[in-house]
Structures are given as C-alpha cells and as structure tokens.
Motif scaffolding. Structure first.
Motif, PDB file in Angstrom:
ATOM      1  N   THR A  24       0.850  -1.189   0.000  1.00  0.00           N
ATOM      2  CA  THR A  24       0.000   0.000   0.000  1.00  0.00           C
ATOM      3  C   THR A  24       0.885   1.238   0.000  1.00  0.00           C
ATOM      4  O   THR A  24       1.793   1.356   0.832  1.00  0.00           O
ATOM      5  N   TRP A  25       0.643   2.144  -0.960  1.00  0.00           N
ATOM      6  CA  TRP A  25       1.372   3.406  -0.967  1.00  0.00           C
ATOM      7  C   TRP A  25       0.783   4.354   0.070  1.00  0.00           C
ATOM      8  O   TRP A  25      -0.440   4.450   0.219  1.00  0.00           O
ATOM      9  N   ASP A  26       1.658   5.066   0.771  1.00  0.00           N
ATOM     10  CA  ASP A  26       1.222   6.008   1.795  1.00  0.00           C
ATOM     11  C   ASP A  26       2.152   7.215   1.766  1.00  0.00           C
ATOM     12  O   ASP A  26       3.383   7.057   1.724  1.00  0.00           O
ATOM     13  N   ALA A  27       1.572   8.418   1.788  1.00  0.00           N
ATOM     14  CA  ALA A  27       2.368   9.640   1.689  1.00  0.00           C
ATOM     15  C   ALA A  27       3.381   9.773   2.817  1.00  0.00           C
ATOM     16  O   ALA A  27       4.427  10.419   2.659  1.00  0.00           O
ATOM     17  N   SER A  28       3.107   9.162   3.971  1.00  0.00           N
ATOM     18  CA  SER A  28       4.034   9.252   5.098  1.00  0.00           C
ATOM     19  C   SER A  28       5.353   8.563   4.817  1.00  0.00           C
ATOM     20  O   SER A  28       6.347   8.799   5.523  1.00  0.00           O
ATOM     21  N   MET A  29       5.391   7.703   3.787  1.00  0.00           N
ATOM     22  CA  MET A  29       6.608   6.969   3.439  1.00  0.00           C
ATOM     23  C   MET A  29       7.498   7.743   2.468  1.00  0.00           C
ATOM     24  O   MET A  29       8.535   7.228   2.038  1.00  0.00           O
ATOM     25  N   VAL A  30       7.115   8.951   2.108  1.00  0.00           N
ATOM     26  CA  VAL A  30       7.927   9.810   1.248  1.00  0.00           C
ATOM     27  C   VAL A  30       8.543  10.905   2.108  1.00  0.00           C
ATOM     28  O   VAL A  30       7.831  11.654   2.775  1.00  0.00           O
ATOM     29  N   GLN A  31       9.874  10.988   2.081  1.00  0.00           N
ATOM     30  CA  GLN A  31      10.578  11.932   2.944  1.00  0.00           C
ATOM     31  C   GLN A  31      11.711  12.592   2.174  1.00  0.00           C
ATOM     32  O   GLN A  31      12.463  11.925   1.445  1.00  0.00           O
ATOM     33  N   VAL A  32      11.824  13.911   2.310  1.00  0.00           N
ATOM     34  CA  VAL A  32      12.960  14.658   1.766  1.00  0.00           C
ATOM     35  C   VAL A  32      13.822  15.091   2.943  1.00  0.00           C
ATOM     36  O   VAL A  32      13.349  15.782   3.851  1.00  0.00           O
ATOM     37  N   ASP A  33      15.089  14.654   2.918  1.00  0.00           N
ATOM     38  CA  ASP A  33      15.955  14.931   4.061  1.00  0.00           C
ATOM     39  C   ASP A  33      17.405  14.915   3.617  1.00  0.00           C
ATOM     40  O   ASP A  33      17.847  13.999   2.919  1.00  0.00           O
ATOM     41  N   ASP A  34      18.156  15.942   3.997  1.00  0.00           N
ATOM     42  CA  ASP A  34      19.600  16.014   3.761  1.00  0.00           C
ATOM     43  C   ASP A  34      19.951  15.795   2.293  1.00  0.00           C
ATOM     44  O   ASP A  34      20.890  15.091   1.950  1.00  0.00           O
ATOM     45  N   GLY A  35      19.157  16.404   1.409  1.00  0.00           N
ATOM     46  CA  GLY A  35      19.449  16.336  -0.016  1.00  0.00           C
ATOM     47  C   GLY A  35      19.018  15.063  -0.703  1.00  0.00           C
ATOM     48  O   GLY A  35      19.446  14.803  -1.842  1.00  0.00           O
ATOM     49  N   LEU A  36      18.168  14.262  -0.067  1.00  0.00           N
ATOM     50  CA  LEU A  36      17.729  13.003  -0.650  1.00  0.00           C
ATOM     51  C   LEU A  36      16.216  12.899  -0.635  1.00  0.00           C
ATOM     52  O   LEU A  36      15.549  13.325   0.318  1.00  0.00           O
ATOM     53  N   LEU A  37      15.672  12.303  -1.696  1.00  0.00           N
ATOM     54  CA  LEU A  37      14.300  11.837  -1.697  1.00  0.00           C
ATOM     55  C   LEU A  37      14.321  10.381  -1.243  1.00  0.00           C
ATOM     56  O   LEU A  37      14.946   9.535  -1.885  1.00  0.00           O
ATOM     57  N   ASN A  38      13.659  10.096  -0.126  1.00  0.00           N
ATOM     58  CA  ASN A  38      13.595   8.745   0.416  1.00  0.00           C
ATOM     59  C   ASN A  38      12.209   8.163   0.167  1.00  0.00           C
ATOM     60  O   ASN A  38      11.200   8.721   0.633  1.00  0.00           O
ATOM     61  N   LEU A  39      12.159   7.062  -0.580  1.00  0.00           N
ATOM     62  CA  LEU A  39      10.937   6.285  -0.738  1.00  0.00           C
ATOM     63  C   LEU A  39      11.041   5.129   0.250  1.00  0.00           C
ATOM     64  O   LEU A  39      11.672   4.105  -0.024  1.00  0.00           O
ATOM     65  N   ASN A  40      10.458   5.330   1.415  1.00  0.00           N
ATOM     66  CA  ASN A  40      10.619   4.387   2.509  1.00  0.00           C
ATOM     67  C   ASN A  40       9.601   3.263   2.419  1.00  0.00           C
ATOM     68  O   ASN A  40       8.549   3.384   1.784  1.00  0.00           O
ATOM     69  N   SER A  41       9.915   2.171   3.111  1.00  0.00           N
ATOM     70  CA  SER A  41       9.020   1.024   3.225  1.00  0.00           C
ATOM     71  C   SER A  41       9.045   0.543   4.670  1.00  0.00           C
ATOM     72  O   SER A  41      10.110   0.493   5.289  1.00  0.00           O
ATOM     73  N   GLN A  42       7.875   0.184   5.175  1.00  0.00           N
ATOM     74  CA  GLN A  42       7.776  -0.250   6.565  1.00  0.00           C
ATOM     75  C   GLN A  42       6.790  -1.404   6.681  1.00  0.00           C
ATOM     76  O   GLN A  42       5.669  -1.335   6.180  1.00  0.00           O
ATOM     77  N   ARG A  43       7.239  -2.463   7.371  1.00  0.00           N
ATOM     78  CA  ARG A  43       6.352  -3.584   7.647  1.00  0.00           C
ATOM     79  C   ARG A  43       5.501  -3.242   8.878  1.00  0.00           C
ATOM     80  O   ARG A  43       6.030  -2.880   9.930  1.00  0.00           O
ATOM     81  N   THR A  44       4.183  -3.322   8.754  1.00  0.00           N
ATOM     82  CA  THR A  44       3.283  -3.026   9.854  1.00  0.00           C
ATOM     83  C   THR A  44       2.442  -4.268  10.167  1.00  0.00           C
ATOM     84  O   THR A  44       2.487  -5.271   9.449  1.00  0.00           O
TER      85      THR A  44
END
Length: 301
Positions: free
Chosen positions: A86-106
């Motif tokens: 499932t895509w979720d906006a909370s898993m997209v993060q811009v930090d320290d010059g990087l776009l992070n497409l994160n993934s988390q097992r829930t």
C-alpha cells in the motif's frame, strides 16, 4: 519473463500534491541560500546542469529544499495487481538532499512510498536519476514513464528490481501489438544497485534507449513497441517482491534470509529531465548516432 501490472487503485488521480506546472524551473539554490541543502551531493555525482547534444534540459531537482515541492505528487492506495503493498504519503521523505521512498512492515502489511512528476509531462525526451536501494527481499523499486491519458499500455520501465541483494536491474516495455493485444518485453543487467548509480532513458520516435551511468545498455528500435503519447515520470517502492519472484519462477525468498528487514529505503539524489531538440537529433540520426549499438541488448517483438 511474465510480469504483473503495477498501477494505483482507481487512477493516478488519487495522487496528492499534484499542481500544474506553469514554469518548470531548474533549481539553483546554494547551501548558503537554502538551510536544508547538504554541503555535497549525497550520491557522489553532482546534478547535471545545462543542455546535452540533442536534448534541452527543462527540469531538475536535487531535493535540497525542505519539502517535496509542487512539481511532485505522492502516491496513495494499493498498486494494481499487487495486494501485498500500500502506498502512503508518510513513506515519502525529503531529508539532507535526498528523496527517500521508505518502506515499513506493519501489523496490517507493508506501506511504501511513491511519487509522480506529473507536471513535467512530454512526448519524447530524456530522463536521468541518481539512485540506490537498500537490500530487501520484500521491496522492489520501479522507475518508469506512464501515459498522461491513463490508458495502459504503453509503459516504459527503465529501472526496476526484485533482487534482494540488488545485484540485478531490469527494464521493460509494454505496448499494444498489431493485433490489438497487450504485449511486453523485459531484459536485465547486473551490478551492485545498493550503491549509487545513474539510471535513465532516452525516448524518441521509434526508439527507446536505456541508460546506466551514461551508457546505453539496452534499446528498442520499433514503431510498434515504442510509444508516441505524452508520458510522465513515476518513482515507486513496492512490497511483494517475494511473491513476484515466485510468480516468475525465480529463486524463492527464504524466511531465514538476512535481506528481510522491517524497514528499507530507495533513495534518489537527483532527477533531471530533457526535451528533444528534434533538429539536432535528426542530424545525429543521419550520422548513424542512433544506429543499434553492438554493446546494447536489443529488444525484439
């Protein structure tokens, strides 16, 4: 190799933050002007500035701002054909010059990040991305061009992987054949894609060339296979890679694998987009520049 479709549930109209692009500017902020910019490029290669032979740079982003910005939209919902993510906006993060497409097992399953560069839509062009991916048997990544009119196919996938150790990257084309049937073709190349690489694609009338660190590694020369409708860039992380490997007859994932963390990231240092300079490209084509490369894998239908 067979492959299941990846598309957000409903339509990509569920994307958040999409805005019309009246002037897609190329960022020029320096660290002194922007408190969120890092001192150096995290990916080890600076964002390209300026035009290339045959290509005019129309957009770039090195993710040095403090947020994602209006040239991007975040995905939400379930990828089509993939009940494991499932895509979720909370898993997209811009930090320290990087776009992070994160993934988390829930407890209820995997949630992952994905973004669209929908405002920068064009017919033909060149796209390049500086990226890497954490090792993960469960998480795949997909860098692709998607049709603006939402009528699939076509689709150009220029960098994707279900390899847990990131030792392989694939490229695909989806098209409608002469009989009106949906068709596809995929090829792969080796490398360590847990490290930084520049992946990309050049797309013009009757030709798609897949790029890795500035070199053509695969290409398609075909009026049938190559799309001719406006498309936009999507960057996606998805769960369900183990299930895809099983579907495709590949080595299955192991419950005892070290590549099964509960969190993983696909990181992007920068993106740059070019529009075609057709006069220059025509001269390059006549000179033989776009003849099939002997070092590249050739797509055939």
């Amino acid at each position: 190799m067979s492959r299941r479709r990846r598309r957000a549930a409903g339509t990509i109209a569920t994307l958040a933050l999409i805005a019309s692009c009246t002037s897609c500017t190329i960022a020029t902020d320096s660290p002194a002007e922007n408190p969120c910019a890092p001192e150096s490029s995290p990916g080890g290669v600076s964002l390209p500035r300026g035009d290339l032979q045959g290509w005019k740079q129309i957009f770039s982003d090195d993710f040095d701002d403090c947020d994602l910005g209006s040239d991007w939209g975040t995905y939400s919902g379930q990828p089509g054909g993939n009940p494991n993510s499932t895509w979720d906006a909370s898993m997209v993060q811009v930090d320290d010059g990087l776009l992070n497409l994160n993934s988390q097992r829930t407890d209820s399953g995997w949630i992952t990040g994905g973004v669209s560069n929908y405002p920068v839509t064009q017919q033909y062009g060149r796209w390049e991305i500086r990226m890497r991916a954490d090792n993960s048997d469960d998480i795949s990544y997909h860098m692709l061009l998607w049709p603006q009119n939402e009528k699939w196919p076509p689709e150009i996938d220029f960098a994707e992987s279900v390899s847990g150790t990131r030792d392989e990257m694939s490229a695909f084309l989806h098209w409608v054949d002469d009989k009106g049937t949906n068709d596809k073709k995929g090829v792969s190349t080796g490398g360590d894609f847990s490290e930084w690489h520049t992946v990309g694609v050049e797309w013009g009338p009757g030709i798609v060339r897949y790029l890795l660190d500035g070199k053509v590694w695969a290409e398609a020369h075909s009026e049938t296979m190559v799309p001719d409708v406006p498309m936009w860039l999507g960057l996606q992380a998805e769960a369900g890679a183990c299930e895809r490997r099983e579907d495709w007859g590949m080595t299955p994932c192991s419950d005892f694998s070290e590549q099964r963390p509960d969190n993983a990231a696909v990181q992007v240092d920068w993106v740059t987009v070019y529009a075609a300079d057709f006069d220059a490209l025509e001269k390059m084509q006549k000179s033989g520049y776009y003849d099939p490369s002997p070092d590249a894998i050739q797509f055939t239908d």
